[in-house]
Scaffold this motif. Sequence first.
Motif, PDB file in Angstrom:
ATOM      1  N   ASN A  26      -0.898  -0.696  -4.320  1.00 39.19           N
ATOM      2  CA  ASN A  26      -0.500   0.079  -5.487  1.00 39.19           C
ATOM      3  C   ASN A  26      -0.171  -0.889  -6.631  1.00 39.19           C
ATOM      4  O   ASN A  26       0.558  -1.869  -6.425  1.00 39.19           O
ATOM      5  N   TYR A  73      -8.593   4.397  -2.267  1.00 42.66           N
ATOM      6  CA  TYR A  73      -7.496   3.827  -3.065  1.00 42.66           C
ATOM      7  C   TYR A  73      -6.169   3.880  -2.314  1.00 42.66           C
ATOM      8  O   TYR A  73      -5.275   3.056  -2.549  1.00 42.66           O
ATOM      9  N   ASP A  85      -5.524   0.782  -0.370  1.00 46.78           N
ATOM     10  CA  ASP A  85      -5.433  -0.450  -1.150  1.00 46.78           C
ATOM     11  C   ASP A  85      -4.017  -0.562  -1.720  1.00 46.78           C
ATOM     12  O   ASP A  85      -3.214   0.367  -1.619  1.00 46.78           O
ATOM     13  N   CYS A 123       0.850  -1.202   0.000  1.00 47.27           N
ATOM     14  CA  CYS A 123       0.000   0.000   0.000  1.00 47.27           C
ATOM     15  C   CYS A 123       0.883   1.249   0.000  1.00 47.27           C
ATOM     16  O   CYS A 123       0.855   2.062   0.935  1.00 47.27           O
TER      17      CYS A 123
END
Length: 295
Positions: free
Chosen positions: A205, A200, A203, A149
């Motif tokens: 990458n 995002y 979450d 992340c």
Amino acid sequence: MQRFNHLITTRPHQVRQVLISDLHLSPQEPALVQAFLALLDDCLALPALKRLFILGDWFEVWLGDDMYLSLLKEERLEDEQITHWLTPLIAKLKQLRINGCEILVMHGNRDFLLGQPFCNLFGGELISEPYTLTVGQQSYRLEHGDALCTDDKKYQLFRKIMRNRLTQWYLLNKSLEKRLAIADNMRKKSQQNNATKAAYIMDVNDEAVRQAITDSDALLHGHTHRPDIHQATADKKRYVLGDWRLLDKDTRQPKVSAVIGAVTDDQHSNDRLNSNNLSSDDAEFELYEFECLIR
């Protein structure tokens, strides 16, 4: 993704390895503890099970092995040890190890202070990430998932500091009361920060995933609480385990649900199993939705 209430009803003679993550066990959530004990009962009934992986965040918070080990050192604490919520958990894990199943534990972002001395109580082994698991002809990269992340810059700095051995030495040499206060403060700050973060950011990458999977055929992790099978690259998959959560808690039959992984093999004997990889050429990895009714 198949759904089941008991592992022993899903090709019991074919399940070789079970992988779980993000249980977040604590005395404040007895239903999760009960569900984990139920899963261990299933594992004890699986005749061919050789490995149980716990890929991080086994506990909601872990402030040091002495939280439990201190109970073993003094006779006056014997009654407290007997009634402690971890004691039945340790007993079942120990029996599982006696039955020949390895128990491999990985740190998560909430239990990075977990040590080998606690794992020694049941014959478990702490493993570092990434960990390579061979399933059939494929190489799976296992990790908790928080390191992927990378859009969350503040968390990655925090992670780097907390995983430093000097920081951990400093924390473990504080009194348990001070560690509790530090953990409570950190939890509150984390909740405040997460409330304002875009989804995002928390979450994985995509570029971090592509780099991680370069030398592997597949990636398996937890942490994000977004269970699914993703296409990481054109020819490689990313499997995400799900967190354990209590559903319908206000009904007469609440249940705990989680997405877990299993390595299965259609051979009915261990004759063809490789002693190092514990899987034959036709072994497969699958995700399952595990549900446990709480009574």
